[in-house]
Design a protein around this motif. Sequence first.
Motif, PDB file in Angstrom:
ATOM      1  N   GLY A 167     -32.801  27.440  -9.829  1.00 59.96           N
ATOM      2  CA  GLY A 167     -34.294  27.904 -10.233  1.00 59.96           C
ATOM      3  C   GLY A 167     -34.879  27.068 -11.862  1.00 59.96           C
ATOM      4  N   ASP A 168     -34.055  26.695 -12.146  1.00 57.13           N
ATOM      5  CA  ASP A 168     -35.015  26.195 -13.120  1.00 57.13           C
ATOM      6  C   ASP A 168     -35.133  24.497 -12.115  1.00 57.13           C
ATOM      7  OD1 ASP A 168     -34.369  27.864 -15.008  1.00 57.13           O
ATOM      8  OD2 ASP A 168     -32.506  26.846 -16.422  1.00 57.13           O
ATOM      9  N   ALA A 169     -34.340  24.210 -11.764  1.00 60.69           N
ATOM     10  CA  ALA A 169     -34.380  22.510 -11.249  1.00 60.69           C
ATOM     11  C   ALA A 169     -35.423  22.667 -10.280  1.00 60.69           C
ATOM     12  CB  ALA A 169     -33.880  22.053 -10.760  1.00 60.69           C
ATOM     13  N   LEU A 170     -35.939  23.345  -9.316  1.00 59.38           N
ATOM     14  CA  LEU A 170     -37.016  23.552  -8.653  1.00 59.38           C
ATOM     15  C   LEU A 170     -38.405  24.034  -9.723  1.00 59.38           C
ATOM     16  CD1 LEU A 170     -35.517  26.310  -6.229  1.00 59.38           C
ATOM     17  CD2 LEU A 170     -36.104  23.883  -5.846  1.00 59.38           C
ATOM     18  N   LYS A 171     -37.935  24.212 -10.528  1.00 61.36           N
ATOM     19  CA  LYS A 171     -39.870  24.753 -11.543  1.00 61.36           C
ATOM     20  C   LYS A 171     -40.169  24.085 -11.907  1.00 61.36           C
ATOM     21  CE  LYS A 171     -38.199  29.608 -12.783  1.00 61.36           C
ATOM     22  NZ  LYS A 171     -37.535  30.423 -14.273  1.00 61.36           N
ATOM     23  N   ASN A 172     -38.943  22.983 -12.533  1.00 60.16           N
ATOM     24  CA  ASN A 172     -39.435  21.983 -13.395  1.00 60.16           C
ATOM     25  C   ASN A 172     -40.204  20.265 -12.014  1.00 60.16           C
ATOM     26  OD1 ASN A 172     -38.973  22.816 -15.281  1.00 60.16           O
ATOM     27  ND2 ASN A 172     -36.380  22.268 -15.487  1.00 60.16           N
ATOM     28  N   LYS A 173     -39.704  20.844 -11.080  1.00 52.98           N
ATOM     29  CA  LYS A 173     -40.575  19.604  -9.894  1.00 52.98           C
ATOM     30  C   LYS A 173     -41.988  20.314  -9.449  1.00 52.98           C
ATOM     31  CE  LYS A 173     -36.158  18.287  -7.479  1.00 52.98           C
ATOM     32  NZ  LYS A 173     -35.733  17.384  -5.965  1.00 52.98           N
ATOM     33  N   TYR A 227     -26.169  23.172  -2.654  1.00 51.70           N
ATOM     34  CA  TYR A 227     -26.320  22.653  -3.998  1.00 51.70           C
ATOM     35  C   TYR A 227     -25.260  23.262  -5.113  1.00 51.70           C
ATOM     36  CZ  TYR A 227     -28.267  22.700  -8.677  1.00 51.70           C
ATOM     37  OH  TYR A 227     -28.421  22.717 -10.633  1.00 51.70           O
ATOM     38  N   ILE A 228     -25.136  24.503  -4.685  1.00 52.34           N
ATOM     39  CA  ILE A 228     -23.574  25.103  -5.787  1.00 52.34           C
ATOM     40  C   ILE A 228     -22.558  24.164  -5.570  1.00 52.34           C
ATOM     41  CG2 ILE A 228     -22.771  26.725  -5.804  1.00 52.34           C
ATOM     42  CD1 ILE A 228     -24.935  28.469  -4.981  1.00 52.34           C
ATOM     43  N   GLN A 229     -22.052  23.633  -3.990  1.00 52.68           N
ATOM     44  CA  GLN A 229     -20.997  23.027  -4.031  1.00 52.68           C
ATOM     45  C   GLN A 229     -21.311  21.503  -4.676  1.00 52.68           C
ATOM     46  OE1 GLN A 229     -20.837  23.204   0.610  1.00 52.68           O
ATOM     47  NE2 GLN A 229     -18.556  24.743   0.341  1.00 52.68           N
ATOM     48  N   LYS A 230     -22.050  20.818  -4.283  1.00 57.00           N
ATOM     49  CA  LYS A 230     -22.160  18.981  -4.536  1.00 57.00           C
ATOM     50  C   LYS A 230     -21.839  19.700  -6.637  1.00 57.00           C
ATOM     51  CE  LYS A 230     -26.045  16.120  -4.259  1.00 57.00           C
ATOM     52  NZ  LYS A 230     -27.117  16.000  -4.584  1.00 57.00           N
ATOM     53  N   ARG A 231     -22.306  20.735  -7.274  1.00 55.94           N
ATOM     54  CA  ARG A 231     -22.661  20.779  -8.247  1.00 55.94           C
ATOM     55  C   ARG A 231     -21.554  21.806  -8.806  1.00 55.94           C
ATOM     56  NH1 ARG A 231     -26.051  23.236 -12.199  1.00 55.94           N
ATOM     57  NH2 ARG A 231     -24.249  23.298 -13.372  1.00 55.94           N
ATOM     58  N   ILE A 232     -20.429  22.107  -8.006  1.00 58.01           N
ATOM     59  CA  ILE A 232     -18.342  21.995  -8.448  1.00 58.01           C
ATOM     60  C   ILE A 232     -18.208  21.130  -8.093  1.00 58.01           C
ATOM     61  CG2 ILE A 232     -16.979  23.502  -6.963  1.00 58.01           C
ATOM     62  CD1 ILE A 232     -18.725  24.943  -6.206  1.00 58.01           C
ATOM     63  N   ILE A 233     -18.546  19.975  -6.817  1.00 59.20           N
ATOM     64  CA  ILE A 233     -17.424  18.713  -6.563  1.00 59.20           C
ATOM     65  C   ILE A 233     -17.459  17.976  -8.205  1.00 59.20           C
ATOM     66  CG2 ILE A 233     -17.678  17.075  -5.580  1.00 59.20           C
ATOM     67  CD1 ILE A 233     -18.051  18.412  -3.047  1.00 59.20           C
ATOM     68  N   GLN A 234     -18.855  18.416  -8.703  1.00 59.32           N
ATOM     69  CA  GLN A 234     -19.095  17.441  -9.378  1.00 59.32           C
ATOM     70  C   GLN A 234     -18.234  18.228 -10.476  1.00 59.32           C
ATOM     71  OE1 GLN A 234     -21.006  14.660  -9.941  1.00 59.32           O
ATOM     72  NE2 GLN A 234     -19.689  14.095 -12.666  1.00 59.32           N
ATOM     73  N   ASP A 235     -18.649  18.924 -10.946  1.00 59.09           N
ATOM     74  CA  ASP A 235     -17.978  20.450 -12.003  1.00 59.09           C
ATOM     75  C   ASP A 235     -16.209  19.466 -12.183  1.00 59.09           C
ATOM     76  OD1 ASP A 235     -19.715  20.709 -12.785  1.00 59.09           O
ATOM     77  OD2 ASP A 235     -19.862  22.551 -12.822  1.00 59.09           O
TER      78      ASP A 235
END
Length: 136
Positions: free
Chosen positions: A130-136, A61-69
Motif C-alpha cells: 500500500g505504501d509503495a502504491l501511494k508513493n508512485k 509482490y508478497i512472494q518476491k518480498r519473501i524470497i528477498q527476505d
Amino acid sequence: MSEYMSYSDKPLGNMLTDIERTMIRDLILLPYIDTMVAKSMKEIELSGNVLSRAYLTTGRYIQKRIIQDVYDLRRELKKRNIKVIEDTQDEFITYNKVFFRGYQERFGMTRDVMRTEISLRLTQYTADLGDALKNK
C-alpha cells in the motif's frame, strides 16, 4: 530485512541475541507464509473473481518480498555463523536446531504463535505494498 542489519547487537558467545532469535523465527516462518500465499493465489486463479488480477499481483509482490527476505536472512545469519535446521514437529510445536558459534540450541514455536506471527507478517507485507502504491 534491513531492519536486522541496522542493529549493532554484540553476539554473546554461547547465547543468541534477541535480534538473532527474531531472524531465526522469521527464517522459519517465511516458507510457511510463501506456501499460504501460493495456495491462495491458486484458489484466486480458479475463482473467476473480477479482482483476480489485483489479488494475483499482490500475491506475486508478497512472494518476491519473501524470497528477498529469506535471502537477506540467510546471508546475515551466515555472517553471524548461525545455521538453522528443521528438527521435529508434533501436534502443537515445531522445533528447529540452531547451530551458532560452536553451540547448539533447540528453537521451538507453538502453532498459535506461528499463526499470530504469520498474520502480522502478511499484514506488514500488505501495508508495504500500500505504501509503495501511494508513493508512485
